[in-house]
Design a protein around this motif. Sequence first.
Motif, short mmCIF file in Angstrom:
data_model
loop_
_atom_site.label_atom_id
_atom_site.label_comp_id
_atom_site.label_asym_id
_atom_site.label_seq_id
_atom_site.Cartn_x
_atom_site.Cartn_y
_atom_site.Cartn_z
N ALA A 1 30.53 31.20 88.38
CA ALA A 1 31.16 32.42 88.87
C ALA A 1 32.25 32.94 87.92
O ALA A 1 32.83 34.00 88.17
N GLY A 2 32.53 32.21 86.86
CA GLY A 2 33.49 32.69 85.87
C GLY A 2 34.86 32.05 85.94
O GLY A 2 35.79 32.49 85.28
N LEU A 3 35.01 30.99 86.73
CA LEU A 3 36.32 30.35 86.86
C LEU A 3 36.44 29.10 86.00
O LEU A 3 37.40 28.35 86.12
N GLY A 4 35.47 28.87 85.12
CA GLY A 4 35.51 27.74 84.20
C GLY A 4 35.99 28.19 82.83
O GLY A 4 36.55 29.28 82.67
N MET A 5 35.75 27.36 81.83
CA MET A 5 36.14 27.71 80.46
C MET A 5 35.27 28.87 79.98
O MET A 5 34.05 28.85 80.16
N PRO A 6 35.88 29.89 79.39
CA PRO A 6 35.08 31.01 78.88
C PRO A 6 34.25 30.58 77.68
O PRO A 6 34.65 29.70 76.92
N LYS A 7 33.09 31.18 77.53
CA LYS A 7 32.24 30.92 76.38
C LYS A 7 32.89 31.52 75.14
O LYS A 7 33.49 32.59 75.19
N GLU A 8 32.76 30.83 74.03
CA GLU A 8 33.33 31.34 72.78
C GLU A 8 32.38 32.36 72.18
O GLU A 8 31.16 32.19 72.17
N SER A 9 32.97 33.41 71.65
CA SER A 9 32.15 34.43 70.99
C SER A 9 31.75 33.93 69.60
O SER A 9 32.32 32.98 69.07
N GLN A 10 30.76 34.59 69.02
CA GLN A 10 30.32 34.21 67.68
C GLN A 10 31.44 34.39 66.66
O GLN A 10 31.54 33.64 65.70
N ALA A 11 32.31 35.37 66.87
CA ALA A 11 33.41 35.61 65.95
C ALA A 11 34.38 34.42 65.94
O ALA A 11 34.86 34.01 64.88
N VAL A 12 34.66 33.86 67.11
CA VAL A 12 35.57 32.72 67.19
C VAL A 12 34.94 31.50 66.52
O VAL A 12 35.60 30.77 65.78
N VAL A 13 33.66 31.27 66.76
CA VAL A 13 32.97 30.14 66.14
C VAL A 13 32.97 30.29 64.63
O VAL A 13 33.25 29.33 63.89
N ALA A 14 32.68 31.48 64.12
CA ALA A 14 32.67 31.72 62.68
C ALA A 14 34.05 31.53 62.08
O ALA A 14 34.19 30.93 60.99
N ALA A 15 35.09 32.00 62.76
CA ALA A 15 36.45 31.84 62.26
C ALA A 15 36.84 30.37 62.19
O ALA A 15 37.48 29.92 61.23
N ARG A 16 36.45 29.59 63.19
CA ARG A 16 36.78 28.17 63.19
C ARG A 16 36.06 27.46 62.05
O ARG A 16 36.64 26.61 61.37
N GLU A 17 34.80 27.80 61.82
CA GLU A 17 34.06 27.16 60.73
C GLU A 17 34.66 27.52 59.37
O GLU A 17 34.77 26.68 58.49
N THR A 18 35.08 28.77 59.21
CA THR A 18 35.70 29.21 57.96
C THR A 18 37.01 28.46 57.74
O THR A 18 37.30 28.01 56.62
N ALA A 19 37.82 28.33 58.80
CA ALA A 19 39.09 27.63 58.67
C ALA A 19 38.87 26.16 58.36
O ALA A 19 39.60 25.56 57.56
N SER A 20 37.88 25.54 58.99
CA SER A 20 37.58 24.13 58.72
C SER A 20 37.13 23.93 57.28
O SER A 20 37.54 22.99 56.61
N ALA A 21 36.28 24.84 56.78
CA ALA A 21 35.81 24.75 55.40
C ALA A 21 36.97 24.92 54.42
O ALA A 21 37.06 24.21 53.40
N ALA A 22 37.87 25.85 54.73
CA ALA A 22 39.02 26.06 53.86
C ALA A 22 39.93 24.84 53.85
O ALA A 22 40.46 24.44 52.80
N ALA A 23 40.11 24.21 54.98
CA ALA A 23 40.98 23.03 55.07
C ALA A 23 40.35 21.86 54.30
O ALA A 23 41.05 21.09 53.64
N ARG A 24 39.02 21.73 54.38
CA ARG A 24 38.36 20.64 53.64
C ARG A 24 38.44 20.86 52.14
O ARG A 24 38.56 19.92 51.37
N SER A 25 38.36 22.12 51.70
CA SER A 25 38.40 22.38 50.25
C SER A 25 39.79 22.12 49.68
O SER A 25 39.93 21.80 48.51
N ARG A 26 40.82 22.28 50.52
CA ARG A 26 42.19 22.04 50.06
C ARG A 26 42.48 20.55 49.97
O ARG A 26 43.35 20.12 49.24
N ALA A 27 41.78 19.74 50.73
CA ALA A 27 42.06 18.30 50.81
C ALA A 27 41.49 17.52 49.65
O ALA A 27 40.95 17.85 48.74
#
Length: 84
Positions: free
Chosen positions: A58-84
């Motif tokens: 009914a919509g009272l749980g965790m909201p689904k993540e949009s594709q934009a949020v998933v893409a941003a997280r993957e980009t940030a993770s890749a950037a963090a790995r390249s810096r390490a």
Amino acid sequence: MAGSAHGHTPAAWTGVIISFIGFCIAGVFMVAANVPGFWAGVGVILLGGVVGGVMKVAGLGMPKESQAVVAARETASAAARSRA
């Protein structure tokens, strides 16, 4: 888990509270050697899961993540790995 707010939703809280009440009911009737009461408590436990699931749908749980949020997280993770 704390960073993702996992389970901090009305659906999760309601399901857990109903299930906890069911565990208490089942525990009391188990000690009292009352089989029908024990199974009634188990029924309440299952009801907690059903109510939580229905509230999530009914919509009272965790909201689904949009594709934009998933893409941003993957980009940030890749950037963090390249810096390490």
